[in-house]
Write an enzyme that holds these catalytic residues in place. Structure first.
Site, short mmCIF file in Angstrom:
data_model
loop_
_atom_site.label_atom_id
_atom_site.label_comp_id
_atom_site.label_asym_id
_atom_site.label_seq_id
_atom_site.Cartn_x
_atom_site.Cartn_y
_atom_site.Cartn_z
N THR A 66 6.48 -38.80 -75.93
CA THR A 66 6.47 -37.35 -76.14
C THR A 66 7.12 -36.98 -77.45
OG1 THR A 66 6.56 -37.01 -73.74
CG2 THR A 66 7.15 -35.14 -75.14
N TYR A 129 -4.22 -32.80 -68.24
CA TYR A 129 -5.16 -31.68 -68.30
C TYR A 129 -5.94 -31.54 -67.00
CZ TYR A 129 -8.29 -28.09 -70.01
OH TYR A 129 -8.97 -26.92 -70.17
N TYR A 155 3.97 -44.22 -66.72
CA TYR A 155 4.87 -43.19 -67.26
C TYR A 155 4.53 -41.88 -66.56
CZ TYR A 155 6.64 -39.98 -70.97
OH TYR A 155 7.26 -38.98 -71.70
#
Length: 318
Positions: A66, A129, A155
């Site tokens: 991230t 998404y 993850y």
């Protein structure tokens, strides 16, 4: 593939997942991706950040998490970032590469490229998404693991992906050959406790800064902490304190890391890490749009906050 040194692990008092060929443990910062002022990838500065971390004792590095702003990079840029980090610190510590994408097909393509570049491990974030059910998640990880020879680490970060990794899905994923562990940024301590109990041979990396001490004390093998990108020394000290059984020292260091995180969050999302690195003398450039960097005023306030947290500015001086 650069596996961990079992003798060194034993000497340090670590107990990585028994089946993990890398023996992952300790502090594994989720590296930033450096950009030039025009927001192109700055490979030299990205390599310098990897070197900064390794020289300060981290136990591995994780490119394209991230904090690496991976969803904002092209496929070609992602591949080059992995190559850059492997070229700089590969062979010294395990290099993990984030290869997750919305589709299984794209994830496999990025996994193949990272494997070819020499990454030691592949971190596959839960697809995002579109909602994905448990069966879809298990099949996703099975197809990725079947496509590569490099160890795969799941993850979970539901706040970012919108998809939860349920206990049933994790059970299925943990049974897949080639999937060696989990990076958990869910902040779900109850599920973490269950996972540690149910999958003792699985490598477990806590990804929540404020739960580092809790996770390591519960038996997590290591921690993937954004704060460690700017202050790796404190994160390494925290890990070593837990390993030494010095709970009082570990609590103190966790408090320091949490205070630093509070200061770094007083600005745009994710930007505090790059602002703190800049204050330490490392120009890693802006965030990539639409993410925003700290303003001059916000950076000044961050410096004041960091100095206030410590009686001197030793953390800001090389």
């Amino acid at each position: 593939m650069n596996a961990g040194d079992p003798d060194a692990d034993a000497a340090a008092g670590t107990d990585p997942g028994a089946d993990d060929p890398l023996g992952l443990h300790g502090i594994v910062p989720p590296m930033i991706t450096a950009f030039a002022e025009d927001e192109s990838v700055d490979e030299a500065a990205t390599a310098t950040h990897a070197r900064f971390l390794v020289d300060r004792g981290v136990h591995g590095v994780f490119a394209l998490g991230t904090n690496g702003e991976f969803p904002l990079l092209t496929a070609e840029e992602r591949d080059r970032v992995v190559e850059t980090v492997v070229d700089e610190v590969g062979g010294e510590v395990p290099v993990l590469a984030g290869v997750g994408a919305e589709s299984t097909r794209e994830t496999i393509e990025r996994a193949n490229a990272a494997e070819a570049a020499g990454a030691d491990g592949l971190v596959v974030v839960v697809p995002y998404y579109f909602p994905v059910d448990d069966d879809g998640l298990v099949e996703h990880y099975r197809r990725v693991a079947d496509a590569v020879d490099t160890p795969v680490y799941a993850y979970t970060f539901p706040d970012m992906t919108g998809n939860e990794l349920s206990p049933a899905a994790l059970d299925g994923i943990a049974a897949i050959d080639g999937v060696e562990g989990l990076k958990d940024t869910s902040e779900d301590v109850v599920q973490m406790q269950r996972s540690l109990r149910e999958h003792p041979d699985f490598t477990y990396l806590i990804g929540a800064n404020r739960l580092a001490h809790v996770g390591l004390s519960m038996g997590c093998d290591g921690a993937v902490l954004s704060v460690a990108n700017a202050f790796p020394e404190l994160a390494v000290d925290l890990y070593e304190a837990v390993q030494a059984g010095d709970d009082e020292r570990a609590r103190e260091l966790q408090g320091d890391l949490s205070d630093l995180l509070d200061a770094m969050e007083r600005g745009p999302f994710l930007a505090g890490v790059k602002a703190a690195l800049d204050l330490r003398g490392f120009d890693v450039g802006p965030m990539r749009s639409p993410l925003r960097s700290f303003s001059t005023e916000q950076k000044d306030a961050l410096q004041d906050a960091l100095v206030d947290l410590h009686d001197d500015d030793k953390l800001l001086v090389e």
